[in-house]
Design a protein around this motif. Sequence first.
Motif, PDB file in Angstrom:
ATOM      1  N   SER B  20       0.887  -1.157   0.129  1.00 16.66           N
ATOM      2  CA  SER B  20      -0.132   0.083   0.043  1.00 16.66           C
ATOM      3  C   SER B  20       0.935   1.469   0.079  1.00 16.66           C
ATOM      4  O   SER B  20       2.059   1.230   0.456  1.00 16.66           O
ATOM      5  CB  SER B  20      -1.044   0.103   1.083  1.00 16.66           C
ATOM      6  N   ASP B  27      -1.611  -4.133  -0.344  1.00 16.36           N
ATOM      7  CA  ASP B  27      -2.805  -3.718  -0.937  1.00 16.36           C
ATOM      8  C   ASP B  27      -3.403  -5.089  -1.902  1.00 16.36           C
ATOM      9  O   ASP B  27      -2.831  -5.388  -2.934  1.00 16.36           O
ATOM     10  CB  ASP B  27      -2.428  -2.646  -2.034  1.00 16.36           C
ATOM     11  N   SER B  29      -6.225  -5.268  -3.531  1.00 18.41           N
ATOM     12  CA  SER B  29      -7.460  -4.835  -4.428  1.00 18.41           C
ATOM     13  C   SER B  29      -7.192  -5.786  -5.723  1.00 18.41           C
ATOM     14  O   SER B  29      -8.223  -5.775  -6.308  1.00 18.41           O
ATOM     15  CB  SER B  29      -7.534  -3.229  -4.489  1.00 18.41           C
ATOM     16  N   GLN B  30      -5.988  -6.036  -5.746  1.00 13.50           N
ATOM     17  CA  GLN B  30      -5.966  -6.568  -7.161  1.00 13.50           C
ATOM     18  C   GLN B  30      -5.624  -8.262  -7.209  1.00 13.50           C
ATOM     19  O   GLN B  30      -5.606  -8.966  -7.867  1.00 13.50           O
ATOM     20  CB  GLN B  30      -4.626  -6.205  -7.737  1.00 13.50           C
TER      21      GLN B  30
END
Lengths: 321, 263
Positions: B20, B27, B29-30
């Motif tokens: 992040s 992170d 998100s992917q």
Amino acid sequence: MKVLVFCEQRDKKLKSYSFEALTIANRACGGQSANVAALLIGSGVDALSSQLQGWGADKVYLADDGRLTHYNPFHYAAALEAAMKSFQPDVVLGIASPMGRDLFARIAPRFSAPLLTDLIDVKEDLSGGTKPMYAGKVLAKVVFTKQTLRLATLRPNVFAAKQSKGEAKPEKLALSLTDDIPMKTLEIRKGKSEKPDLTEATRIISGGRSLGSAERFSILFDCADVIGATVGASRAAVDSGYATHDMQVGQTGKTVNPNLYIACGVSGSIQHMAGMRTSKVVVAINTDPDAPIFSIATYGIVADLFEAVPILTRHFKELLD
Amino acid sequence: MKILVLLKQTPDTETQILVSSDGKSIDHSQSKYIVNPYDEFAIEEALRIQEKTQNCEVVIASFGPVSARERIVKGLAMGADRGLLIDNAGWENCDSLVTAKILAAVIKAEACDLVFTGKQAIDDDNMHVGVMVAEFLGWPHVNVVTQLTLNGEKLSIEREVEGGQKEVYETRLPVVLGAHKSLNTPRYASLPGIMKAKKKTLDVKTPKDFGLDHSVLQTLQQTLIEGYVYPAQKPKGKMFQGEAVEVMVAKVVKLLREEVKVI
């Protein structure tokens, strides 16, 4: 601060990475070797204590018993527990080897003690360090949040071993081992190879799916024999049946840390590169100039491995003979 | 007999792990999620034992986020009987000692005879939880299991250690076993299996349901991940192409000897 160091042996041969852990322990204690103790567990291992002289610990606890000939989580944890109760360390340090990882995870709940595993960098006061995650895709900064008893293992072959004063006086531990335990170690079956394990190897030559068959891996073994390397493989090669599971380098295989890594016909998938990224020198041989492996290669050769590897072997031979 | 398989949801091995922007977390998100690859060998081994054993139930338990449900369903589709998700809300970043304490309580409540797990989760790479669970229960454990034979209450087991060596153990139920790759080849879920999985029981519980108060777990939590960084990038290397292979190889060997001095 007091640090107890588990010094690993197999077949009465001291693992050289034990000196790496002793070096870190002595540094944490500001060179006060009286505050560092080593622990040897095994059968007939008293002779090994002299090898620990001059490595930063004044005391060597000997857990010596016929039941300790081979690694057994119950007996080894009992021996470690006895040493911890006697020395009352603030930190217990070991190496993230198969034995070290197993033993430290077993002992941590017994003392409700936190455990940091596989550190590649460690704060001088042992309050935390750096640990690879996702097979080395990222590094995590990890810390102990309390100053109570804490446990940590270091990745082998990462820390420099440095001699310092330390009398290494042996002291036999009083043990009360019982045969009434729910598991017995029957034997240690030797591997086929006399070569060091991938995780301990200083030189590795590995092959990808483009080798095309198990037989063709022999050109890698020929080269490995000349330079004393261990042969590795990509997951694609293992999944195709060209190499065995214990040869696999990468996220679902082994994380390796050699001085020299020669990748032959390995394209360099994310998960493969995660497992060998920390190799000091990488040589990549591949016909595809856009293969990702070249992005981390110290030296890249765009060539057919079946042509290049035998030439490489010949050159190494000429150099080393 | 009741066999419990401990499963963890992890990012796919081909996922690029992103730190992040504040460096404090990953992170995701992917991220695409999978069943931790080693846990598939654990499930397969449990199912193989079930096939040879009368009155044998296979339960899949996971301590994780609600999204791990889908991963448990995959295990049910492979053939497991029942799922159990222990919601980790409030404990998303707990360390392995806390996780092991919770899972040990689950195993006790389920009264199982045999516990399988993967030899390690491929996200934090610790190899902690299975071993710690066994210690909390006072059971034996063998991790990195490459072969096992179950004979009544007795087991003979091979564990892989360094240099291709195998430690050979004899143990008895109950025991915690950490599956390695070469133990078996996991089956694919069949279409009927996938359909049936939808109807199987999948309970969602919390640590509290197993008598574990927040304060008890809080005392065990003694490590913290302060942040993440990427490993140092390697400096750009030297590429050789378009010349005779003999010439290129000779140049590299010379560099290995004289520039980086590794040969």
